[in-house]
Design a protein around this motif. Structure first.
Motif, PDB file in Angstrom:
ATOM      1  N   LEU A   1       0.807  -1.209   0.000  1.00  0.00           N
ATOM      2  CA  LEU A   1       0.000   0.000   0.000  1.00  0.00           C
ATOM      3  C   LEU A   1       0.847   1.268   0.000  1.00  0.00           C
ATOM      4  CD1 LEU A   1      -2.790  -1.080   2.494  1.00  0.00           C
ATOM      5  CD2 LEU A   1      -2.896  -1.012   0.014  1.00  0.00           C
ATOM      6  N   GLN A   2       2.122   1.169  -0.332  1.00  0.00           N
ATOM      7  CA  GLN A   2       2.946   2.358  -0.449  1.00  0.00           C
ATOM      8  C   GLN A   2       2.431   3.226  -1.600  1.00  0.00           C
ATOM      9  OE1 GLN A   2       7.229   1.773  -0.193  1.00  0.00           O
ATOM     10  NE2 GLN A   2       6.891  -0.287   0.599  1.00  0.00           N
ATOM     11  N   PRO A   3       2.501   4.552  -1.462  1.00  0.00           N
ATOM     12  CA  PRO A   3       1.919   5.452  -2.471  1.00  0.00           C
ATOM     13  C   PRO A   3       2.379   5.208  -3.899  1.00  0.00           C
ATOM     14  CG  PRO A   3       2.458   6.669  -0.487  1.00  0.00           C
ATOM     15  CD  PRO A   3       2.982   5.276  -0.271  1.00  0.00           C
ATOM     16  N   PRO A   4       3.656   4.892  -4.187  1.00  0.00           N
ATOM     17  CA  PRO A   4       4.027   4.681  -5.602  1.00  0.00           C
ATOM     18  C   PRO A   4       3.245   3.567  -6.292  1.00  0.00           C
ATOM     19  CG  PRO A   4       5.987   4.989  -4.265  1.00  0.00           C
ATOM     20  CD  PRO A   4       4.833   4.863  -3.317  1.00  0.00           C
ATOM     21  N   TYR A   5       2.809   2.569  -5.540  1.00  0.00           N
ATOM     22  CA  TYR A   5       2.049   1.489  -6.165  1.00  0.00           C
ATOM     23  C   TYR A   5       0.725   1.988  -6.742  1.00  0.00           C
ATOM     24  CZ  TYR A   5       5.202  -2.158  -4.509  1.00  0.00           C
ATOM     25  OH  TYR A   5       6.292  -2.954  -4.313  1.00  0.00           O
ATOM     26  N   ALA A   6       0.187   3.062  -6.175  1.00  0.00           N
ATOM     27  CA  ALA A   6      -1.048   3.624  -6.720  1.00  0.00           C
ATOM     28  C   ALA A   6      -0.823   4.142  -8.137  1.00  0.00           C
ATOM     29  CB  ALA A   6      -1.558   4.736  -5.815  1.00  0.00           C
ATOM     30  N   LEU A   7       0.315   4.804  -8.365  1.00  0.00           N
ATOM     31  CA  LEU A   7       0.637   5.265  -9.716  1.00  0.00           C
ATOM     32  C   LEU A   7       0.865   4.087 -10.660  1.00  0.00           C
ATOM     33  CD1 LEU A   7       2.998   8.343  -9.225  1.00  0.00           C
ATOM     34  CD2 LEU A   7       0.737   8.312 -10.285  1.00  0.00           C
ATOM     35  N   THR A   8       1.497   3.028 -10.143  1.00  0.00           N
ATOM     36  CA  THR A   8       1.717   1.842 -10.967  1.00  0.00           C
ATOM     37  C   THR A   8       0.392   1.247 -11.421  1.00  0.00           C
ATOM     38  OG1 THR A   8       3.733   1.384  -9.697  1.00  0.00           O
ATOM     39  CG2 THR A   8       2.870  -0.392 -11.053  1.00  0.00           C
ATOM     40  N   LEU A   9      -0.559   1.167 -10.511  1.00  0.00           N
ATOM     41  CA  LEU A   9      -1.874   0.621 -10.862  1.00  0.00           C
ATOM     42  C   LEU A   9      -2.601   1.522 -11.853  1.00  0.00           C
ATOM     43  CD1 LEU A   9      -3.052  -0.570  -7.326  1.00  0.00           C
ATOM     44  CD2 LEU A   9      -2.468  -2.029  -9.266  1.00  0.00           C
TER      45      LEU A   9
ATOM     46  N   LEU B   1      -1.237   3.534 -14.081  1.00  0.00           N
ATOM     47  CA  LEU B   1      -0.595   3.371 -15.389  1.00  0.00           C
ATOM     48  C   LEU B   1      -0.945   2.027 -16.020  1.00  0.00           C
ATOM     49  CD1 LEU B   1       2.890   4.884 -14.505  1.00  0.00           C
ATOM     50  CD2 LEU B   1       1.252   5.833 -16.138  1.00  0.00           C
ATOM     51  N   MET B   2      -1.054   0.986 -15.203  1.00  0.00           N
ATOM     52  CA  MET B   2      -1.474  -0.314 -15.712  1.00  0.00           C
ATOM     53  C   MET B   2      -2.884  -0.237 -16.297  1.00  0.00           C
ATOM     54  SD  MET B   2      -1.805  -3.955 -13.698  1.00  0.00           S
ATOM     55  CE  MET B   2      -0.034  -4.095 -13.451  1.00  0.00           C
ATOM     56  N   LEU B   3      -3.750   0.506 -15.641  1.00  0.00           N
ATOM     57  CA  LEU B   3      -5.113   0.685 -16.130  1.00  0.00           C
ATOM     58  C   LEU B   3      -5.110   1.399 -17.483  1.00  0.00           C
ATOM     59  CD1 LEU B   3      -8.140   0.394 -15.496  1.00  0.00           C
ATOM     60  CD2 LEU B   3      -8.000   2.558 -14.261  1.00  0.00           C
ATOM     61  N   LEU B   4      -4.286   2.431 -17.605  1.00  0.00           N
ATOM     62  CA  LEU B   4      -4.180   3.144 -18.879  1.00  0.00           C
ATOM     63  C   LEU B   4      -3.619   2.234 -19.968  1.00  0.00           C
ATOM     64  CD1 LEU B   4      -4.311   5.705 -20.590  1.00  0.00           C
ATOM     65  CD2 LEU B   4      -2.079   6.372 -19.642  1.00  0.00           C
ATOM     66  N   ARG B   5      -2.640   1.416 -19.625  1.00  0.00           N
ATOM     67  CA  ARG B   5      -2.085   0.472 -20.588  1.00  0.00           C
ATOM     68  C   ARG B   5      -3.145  -0.491 -21.093  1.00  0.00           C
ATOM     69  NH1 ARG B   5       1.023  -4.572 -18.279  1.00  0.00           N
ATOM     70  NH2 ARG B   5      -1.198  -4.975 -17.857  1.00  0.00           N
ATOM     71  N   ASP B   6      -3.934  -1.047 -20.182  1.00  0.00           N
ATOM     72  CA  ASP B   6      -4.957  -2.007 -20.574  1.00  0.00           C
ATOM     73  C   ASP B   6      -6.025  -1.360 -21.457  1.00  0.00           C
ATOM     74  OD1 ASP B   6      -3.502  -3.694 -19.016  1.00  0.00           O
ATOM     75  OD2 ASP B   6      -4.914  -3.729 -17.336  1.00  0.00           O
ATOM     76  N   ALA B   7      -6.359  -0.099 -21.163  1.00  0.00           N
ATOM     77  CA  ALA B   7      -7.331   0.612 -21.995  1.00  0.00           C
ATOM     78  C   ALA B   7      -6.786   0.805 -23.406  1.00  0.00           C
ATOM     79  CB  ALA B   7      -7.683   1.957 -21.361  1.00  0.00           C
TER      80      ALA B   7
ATOM     81  N   SER C   1      10.521   1.936  -8.900  1.00  0.00           N
ATOM     82  CA  SER C   1      10.952   1.200 -10.091  1.00  0.00           C
ATOM     83  C   SER C   1       9.756   0.570 -10.796  1.00  0.00           C
ATOM     84  CB  SER C   1      11.982   0.131  -9.713  1.00  0.00           C
ATOM     85  OG  SER C   1      11.411  -0.828  -8.827  1.00  0.00           O
ATOM     86  N   GLY C   2       8.726   0.182 -10.026  1.00  0.00           N
ATOM     87  CA  GLY C   2       7.502  -0.329 -10.646  1.00  0.00           C
ATOM     88  C   GLY C   2       6.808   0.726 -11.488  1.00  0.00           C
TER      89      GLY C   2
ATOM     90  N   MET D   1       6.087   0.427 -15.524  1.00  0.00           N
ATOM     91  CA  MET D   1       4.758   0.585 -16.098  1.00  0.00           C
ATOM     92  C   MET D   1       4.696   1.766 -17.055  1.00  0.00           C
ATOM     93  SD  MET D   1       2.106  -1.143 -16.329  1.00  0.00           S
ATOM     94  CE  MET D   1       2.652  -2.328 -15.092  1.00  0.00           C
ATOM     95  N   VAL D   2       5.565   2.764 -16.882  1.00  0.00           N
ATOM     96  CA  VAL D   2       5.658   3.844 -17.865  1.00  0.00           C
ATOM     97  C   VAL D   2       6.102   3.284 -19.212  1.00  0.00           C
ATOM     98  CG1 VAL D   2       6.983   5.889 -18.503  1.00  0.00           C
ATOM     99  CG2 VAL D   2       5.991   5.733 -16.226  1.00  0.00           C
TER     100      VAL D   2
END
Length: 433
Positions: free
Chosen positions: A334-342, A344-350, A407-408, A412-413
């Motif tokens: 639940l560290q804040p950077p993982y929120a950005l990773t998720l 970006l993953m959502l944008l990738r899937d879209a 790094s995650g 994802m970028v």
């Protein structure tokens, strides 16, 4: 009463035979239960039986009729005639919502009357609030089915041919039925406040019944070619976040953000895979954008970009949060950077879905997208892990506490950049054809 749709459904649902048969059958059933009860337990038995009958008549049987109110018209090709009528979306909505289920409410109100009298004689507590909650849940189920079936008809007729979403009502009843026992608890802890359980569950049922009715009205509006702006979808995500975030007690502000993050992600995926994604719609948006017609642009915008944008906003807000998101109960994931990773993953899937949806043969876009997401998110990471290539596994699935959380984000970028590049290539090639 000046609602033609409501009148039409009353004529279809009610007849002299049904109006007489319902009270007679209910009276015989309840009489048999009362006569078969132990001495002194008849009021309690009637109370339980009348509630069970209400659930069957209104929740289950009523769900079937609400489901048929849309499915049967789409199957019989009569929905287009209604779309050409002069009825407003709200008139059409409540005419179907309460007209198609009028016979069920006719029997359900009789059950409620018996439940109120027998509950008072049996000394049950919160009888009135329980009965009001049962009614609100009934409206919730009926309105949700109307909204789901009409929304599904816009992108996949096979769901309608197979009977629509009526089967969801059965699952919902099995989930909601145990909530009857929640009235036996004294209080519910919500947002650090102790609320009477009967009041809380009644308010919850009224809230979601209102949301479902509003959703049905919005979908009917779109079906009747009354364009709406897509503000309600992200608002509903925030309502769900505020509701479910109240059950997390360690840190309310961050609980709200984390809950909103996962809810907005789930709602984005739901809209992404349920709305029609076509090249024609994209070109229309490009044309409206070129004309700077932002009102029309918003009216034609799909739902999923709104919650996608909300996901990024929440992810950025979490970066401003203190280090301890949930205090001592926080986990590394639940560290804040993982929120950005998720996000970006959502944008990738879209982008992956749009890449397949904009192809010349796009009939299997959703299936192809799900296949490639399975390969990227599960199959390739598993094979890399079995082969001992931890860095390669992390490149495909950048969630590992042994690596830096940032790094995650970088990984994802790269994923998102590749997906956007492929999508741009698809758009360029489609414009040349």
């Amino acid at each position: 009463m000046s609602n033609p749709e409501f009148k039409r459904n009353l004529w279809l649902s009610l007849s002299a035979h049904r109006l007489v048969a319902m009270p007679v059958l209910l009276a015989l059933t309840l009489l048999a239960i009362a006569m078969g009860s132990e001495p002194g337990t008849a009021p309690g038995s009637l109370y339980t039986a009348s509630i069970a009958l209400f659930i069957f008549i209104v929740w289950l049987w009523g769900a079937r009729n609400a489901n048929a109110a849309i499915v049967d018209e789409l199957r019989d090709k009569t929905w287009d005639q209604q779309r050409m009528s002069a009825l407003s979306p709200w008139t059409m909505t409540w005419g179907k919502l309460f007209g198609a289920t009028s016979f069920n409410w006719y029997g359900g109100l009789m059950c409620l009357l018996v439940a109120a009298l027998s509950g008072a004689l049996a000394g049950e507590t919160h009888v009135l609030m329980l009965l009001l909650t049962l009614c609100a849940v009934g409206v919730l189920i009926h309105a949700a089915l109307i909204a789901l079936n009409l929304h599904a008809s816009q992108f996949d007729a096979r769901i309608i041919r197979r009977g629509g979403f009526g089967w969801l009502a059965i699952i919902g009843v099995f989930i909601l039925f145990p909530s009857y026992n929640l009235f036996r608890t004294e209080t519910v802890r919500w947002w650090d406040a102790d609320i009477d359980s009967a009041v809380f569950w009644l308010d919850s049922a009224l809230l979601f019944a209102g949301c479902a009715t509003f959703a049905a009205w919005r979908v009917v509006s779109n079906a009747l070619q009354v364009r709406t702006r897509p503000w309600a979808w992200p608002l509903f995500a925030l309502i769900l976040a505020a509701y479910f975030g109240g059950f997390m007690h360690e840190d309310t502000s961050h609980a709200l953000l984390m809950t909103a993050l996962f809810i907005s992600i789930a709602m984005t995926y739901a809209a992404l895979f349920s709305e029609p994604t076509t090249l024609l719609r994209w070109r229309r948006l490009r044309m409206l954008q070129g004309k700077r017609d932002w009102h029309g642009w918003l009216e034609h915008l799909p739902l999923w970009p709104t919650t996608l944008a909300l996901t990024f906003v929440i992810a950025l807000l979490l970066q401003l949060a203190p280090t301890e998101v949930f205090g001592h109960g926080r986990t590394d994931f639940l560290q804040p950077p993982y929120a950005l990773t998720l996000a970006l993953m959502l944008l990738r899937d879209a982008c992956i879905l749009m890449f397949f949806a904009f192809a010349p043969n796009s009939k299997r876009a959703i299936g192809a997208t799900l296949l490639y997401l399975f390969v990227l998110g599960m199959l390739l990471p598993f094979l890399a892990g079995v082969a001992g290539a931890d860095d390669l596994r992390y490149f495909f699935l950048p969630f590992d506490n042994s690596y830096s959380p940032w790094s995650g984000v970088q990984v994802m970028v790269i994923h998102t950049g590749i997906a956007i590049g492929l999508l741009n290539w698809r758009l360029r090639t489609s414009e040349q054809t």
